[in-house]
Design an enzyme around this catalytic site. Structure first.
Site, PDB file in Angstrom:
ATOM      1  N   TYR A  51       0.854  -1.193   0.000  1.00  0.00           N
ATOM      2  CA  TYR A  51       0.000   0.000   0.000  1.00  0.00           C
ATOM      3  C   TYR A  51       0.886   1.237   0.000  1.00  0.00           C
ATOM      4  O   TYR A  51       1.888   1.277   0.710  1.00  0.00           O
ATOM      5  CB  TYR A  51      -0.895   0.025   1.248  1.00  0.00           C
ATOM      6  CG  TYR A  51      -2.336  -0.321   0.946  1.00  0.00           C
ATOM      7  CD1 TYR A  51      -3.070   0.416   0.029  1.00  0.00           C
ATOM      8  CD2 TYR A  51      -2.964  -1.381   1.590  1.00  0.00           C
ATOM      9  CE1 TYR A  51      -4.381   0.097  -0.250  1.00  0.00           C
ATOM     10  CE2 TYR A  51      -4.282  -1.703   1.318  1.00  0.00           C
ATOM     11  CZ  TYR A  51      -4.995  -0.956   0.395  1.00  0.00           C
ATOM     12  OH  TYR A  51      -6.291  -1.271   0.109  1.00  0.00           O
ATOM     13  N   GLU A  53      -0.406   4.923  -0.318  1.00  0.00           N
ATOM     14  CA  GLU A  53      -1.165   6.175  -0.483  1.00  0.00           C
ATOM     15  C   GLU A  53      -0.227   7.384  -0.403  1.00  0.00           C
ATOM     16  O   GLU A  53       0.645   7.442   0.475  1.00  0.00           O
ATOM     17  CB  GLU A  53      -2.223   6.316   0.613  1.00  0.00           C
ATOM     18  CG  GLU A  53      -3.421   5.399   0.443  1.00  0.00           C
ATOM     19  CD  GLU A  53      -3.290   4.096   1.188  1.00  0.00           C
ATOM     20  OE1 GLU A  53      -2.129   3.676   1.443  1.00  0.00           O
ATOM     21  OE2 GLU A  53      -4.322   3.496   1.509  1.00  0.00           O
ATOM     22  N   ASP A 197      -8.603  13.107 -24.104  1.00  0.00           N
ATOM     23  CA  ASP A 197      -8.545  11.707 -23.684  1.00  0.00           C
ATOM     24  C   ASP A 197      -7.962  10.931 -24.860  1.00  0.00           C
ATOM     25  O   ASP A 197      -8.650  10.672 -25.850  1.00  0.00           O
ATOM     26  CB  ASP A 197      -9.971  11.238 -23.350  1.00  0.00           C
ATOM     27  CG  ASP A 197     -10.025   9.774 -22.952  1.00  0.00           C
ATOM     28  OD1 ASP A 197      -9.029   9.051 -23.172  1.00  0.00           O
ATOM     29  OD2 ASP A 197     -11.077   9.345 -22.438  1.00  0.00           O
ATOM     30  N   THR A 223      -5.518   5.695 -21.039  1.00  0.00           N
ATOM     31  CA  THR A 223      -5.300   4.372 -20.473  1.00  0.00           C
ATOM     32  C   THR A 223      -3.951   3.886 -20.967  1.00  0.00           C
ATOM     33  O   THR A 223      -3.335   4.502 -21.855  1.00  0.00           O
ATOM     34  CB  THR A 223      -6.393   3.379 -20.914  1.00  0.00           C
ATOM     35  OG1 THR A 223      -6.506   3.422 -22.335  1.00  0.00           O
ATOM     36  CG2 THR A 223      -7.733   3.721 -20.289  1.00  0.00           C
ATOM     37  N   LYS A 226      -4.330   0.041 -24.263  1.00  0.00           N
ATOM     38  CA  LYS A 226      -4.905  -0.060 -25.610  1.00  0.00           C
ATOM     39  C   LYS A 226      -3.749  -0.083 -26.617  1.00  0.00           C
ATOM     40  O   LYS A 226      -2.943  -0.997 -26.569  1.00  0.00           O
ATOM     41  CB  LYS A 226      -5.889   1.093 -25.838  1.00  0.00           C
ATOM     42  CG  LYS A 226      -7.098   1.045 -24.884  1.00  0.00           C
ATOM     43  CD  LYS A 226      -8.142   2.081 -25.261  1.00  0.00           C
ATOM     44  CE  LYS A 226      -9.401   1.951 -24.429  1.00  0.00           C
ATOM     45  NZ  LYS A 226      -9.348   2.657 -23.143  1.00  0.00           N
ATOM     46  N   ARG A 232      -3.493  -2.928 -17.592  1.00  0.00           N
ATOM     47  CA  ARG A 232      -4.719  -2.164 -17.384  1.00  0.00           C
ATOM     48  C   ARG A 232      -4.416  -1.052 -16.390  1.00  0.00           C
ATOM     49  O   ARG A 232      -4.157  -1.312 -15.210  1.00  0.00           O
ATOM     50  CB  ARG A 232      -5.826  -3.052 -16.792  1.00  0.00           C
ATOM     51  CG  ARG A 232      -6.254  -4.184 -17.697  1.00  0.00           C
ATOM     52  CD  ARG A 232      -6.839  -3.703 -18.991  1.00  0.00           C
ATOM     53  NE  ARG A 232      -8.179  -3.206 -18.857  1.00  0.00           N
ATOM     54  CZ  ARG A 232      -9.263  -3.804 -19.360  1.00  0.00           C
ATOM     55  NH1 ARG A 232      -9.148  -4.936 -20.023  1.00  0.00           N
ATOM     56  NH2 ARG A 232     -10.463  -3.286 -19.206  1.00  0.00           N
TER      57      ARG A 232
HETATM   58  N1  DSN Z   1     -14.121   0.162 -23.576  1.00  0.00           N
HETATM   59  C1  DSN Z   1     -13.215   1.017 -24.290  1.00  0.00           C
HETATM   60  C2  DSN Z   1     -13.379   0.906 -25.760  1.00  0.00           C
HETATM   61  O1  DSN Z   1     -13.643  -0.179 -26.225  1.00  0.00           O
HETATM   62  O2  DSN Z   1     -13.225   1.880 -26.483  1.00  0.00           O
HETATM   63  C3  DSN Z   1     -13.283   2.430 -23.851  1.00  0.00           C
HETATM   64  O3  DSN Z   1     -13.087   2.535 -22.502  1.00  0.00           O
END
Ligand code: DSN
Length: 418
Positions: A51, A53, A197, A223, A226, A232
């Protein structure tokens, strides 16, 4: 995974089945990818036991000798890769990252302006069902009905009318590149913060094949799993003057202790994304998407915006005699995994919309190039033509498995070696 196998054979078996599924299928969900073995190992390390924080040098619990170094390394690598002035690597994922930005700069009821969800925006850009749409006065801009593209004059007019505190660019299902400079100008004209974003295209930015929003935006969220191909997780980048507000909003505003195993895996992924190999990967993601787009158009598919400039394609199936859900289900049975998706001004319901979305980040990670994309286009076309023929779908799944077996996926090389 001997320990899981011994202790919990049920979960072990399910993980193995999912490994096999990921190895045997052509994965085209535009937001998914294959993380490397190094990223997977780091995610599964003992760092999950800690942990922490707070932030490096200012933690609430002791024992942070190692964690501080890991988090500082992840931050430095992100700064170097994206040219950001300040980076927070603690958000659990994209939605908490976006919520943290709103918490940093907004009061309940304040106005935000983002891309409408059915036009390719994200839930957290102001959709009514999301916290972003319930706690704030969420206004949206839509795509031009004639071109399917962003219409900057219309966005400017909307911004002047609704006077948002934050303008959000970025998308989950838009196959073109936003003009971040114009967005910046519009934000300045109405006195709004400009947020991007870049979750979907962060890997393309890292690889140098997509314009970076970082020089233009006050805040950039992303994120890390991707096109960036990490674990993740998520990051927030911002101008130095917003550093304290962002950090305070992430912790203690939205979250408790960061997931240190994820932070370390982000650092590993950022090292990977800084390599020449990753530049080649990002270049190939675009080549594959554009090859697929051209091939599908030749086969009579209607692509929103008539093509793509990034990693994804949005296909309107209205001329093909089946819905997006029917197509996605049939393709899944045939070993090609993607999602049904609303198209701009869709008249069908969100759970069974008119389109499908497909992306090339994952299949490019396993080494598919232009020749394979032509095969993928042919397979998709055949499945759509024969979507009710169960035998045809299972025969196609066998062909897909054979094709995939020649392209070991990152993180799953052990399956191909068996
Ligand atoms: N679920 C994602 C997507 O497929 O674009 C976005 O968060």
């Amino acid at each position: 995974m001997d320990s899981v196998k011994d202790f919990d054979p049920v979960i072990y078996s399910l993980i193995k089945q999912e490994e096999q599924r990921q190895a045997d299928k052509i994965r085209m969900i535009a937001s998914e990818n294959y993380a490397s073995k190094a990223v997977l190992e780091t995610t599964g390390s003992v760092l999950t036991n800690k942990y922490s924080e707070g932030y490096a040098g200012k933690r609430y619990y002791e024992g942070q000798q190692i964690i501080d170094q890991i988090e500082e390394l992840a931050i430095q690598r992100a700064k170097d890769l994206f040219g950001a002035e300040h980076v927070n690597v603690q958000p659990y994922s994209g939605s908490p990252a976006n919520i943290a930005v709103y918490l940093a700069f907004l009061q309940p009821g304040d106005t935000i302006l983002g891309m409408a969800l059915p036009h390719g925006g994200h839930l957290t850009h102001g959709a009514k069902v999301s916290l972003s749409g319930r706690y704030f006065n969420a206004q949206s801009y839509e795509l031009d009905p004639a071109t399917g593209r962003l219409n900057y004059d219309a966005i400017r007019e909307k911004a002047k009318t609704v006077r948002p505190k934050i303008i959000i660019a970025g998308h989950s299902a838009y196959p073109r590149i936003p003009d971040f400079k114009i967005f910046r100008e519009i934000a300045d004209e109405v006195g709004a913060l400009f947020m991007v974003d870049m979750a979907h295209f962060a890997g393309l930015v890292a690889g140098g094949v997509h314009p970076s929003p970082v020089p233009y935006a006050d805040v950039v969220t992303t994120t890390t799993h991707k096109s960036l191909r990490g674990p993740r997780g998520a990051m927030i980048m911002c101008k130095a003057k917003y550093a304290a507000a962002i950090d305070k909003a992430v912790f203690p505003g939205v979250q408790g202790g960061p997931h240190d195993n994820t932070t370390a895996a982000i650092a590993v992924a950022l090292k990977e994304a800084s390599s020449n190999e990753f530049k080649q990967y990002a270049t190939q993601v675009l080549k594959n998407a554009s090859t697929l787009a051209t091939a599908l158009i030749e086969k009579g598919f209607k692509l929103i915006t008539e093509g793509t400039e990034n990693h994804l394609l949005l296909v309107d199936l209205n001329n093909k005699g089946l819905s997006g859900k029917q197509a996605a289900k049939a393709l899944d049975k045939a070993g090609i995994v993607l999602n049904s998706n609303a198209v701009p001004y869709d008249t069908r319901k969100p759970f069974d919309p008119s389109g499908i979305r497909m992306g090339t980040p994952a299949l490019t990670s396993r080494g598919f190039k232009e020749p394979e994309m032509l095969q993928v286009a042919e397979l998709i076309d055949q499945v759509i033509r024969n979507f009710k023929d169960e035998d045809f779908l299972s025969q196609t799944a066998k062909k897909v498995k054979t094709l995939c077996s020649a392209f070991p996926a990152p993180g799953l090389e052990h399956l191909q070696n068996n």
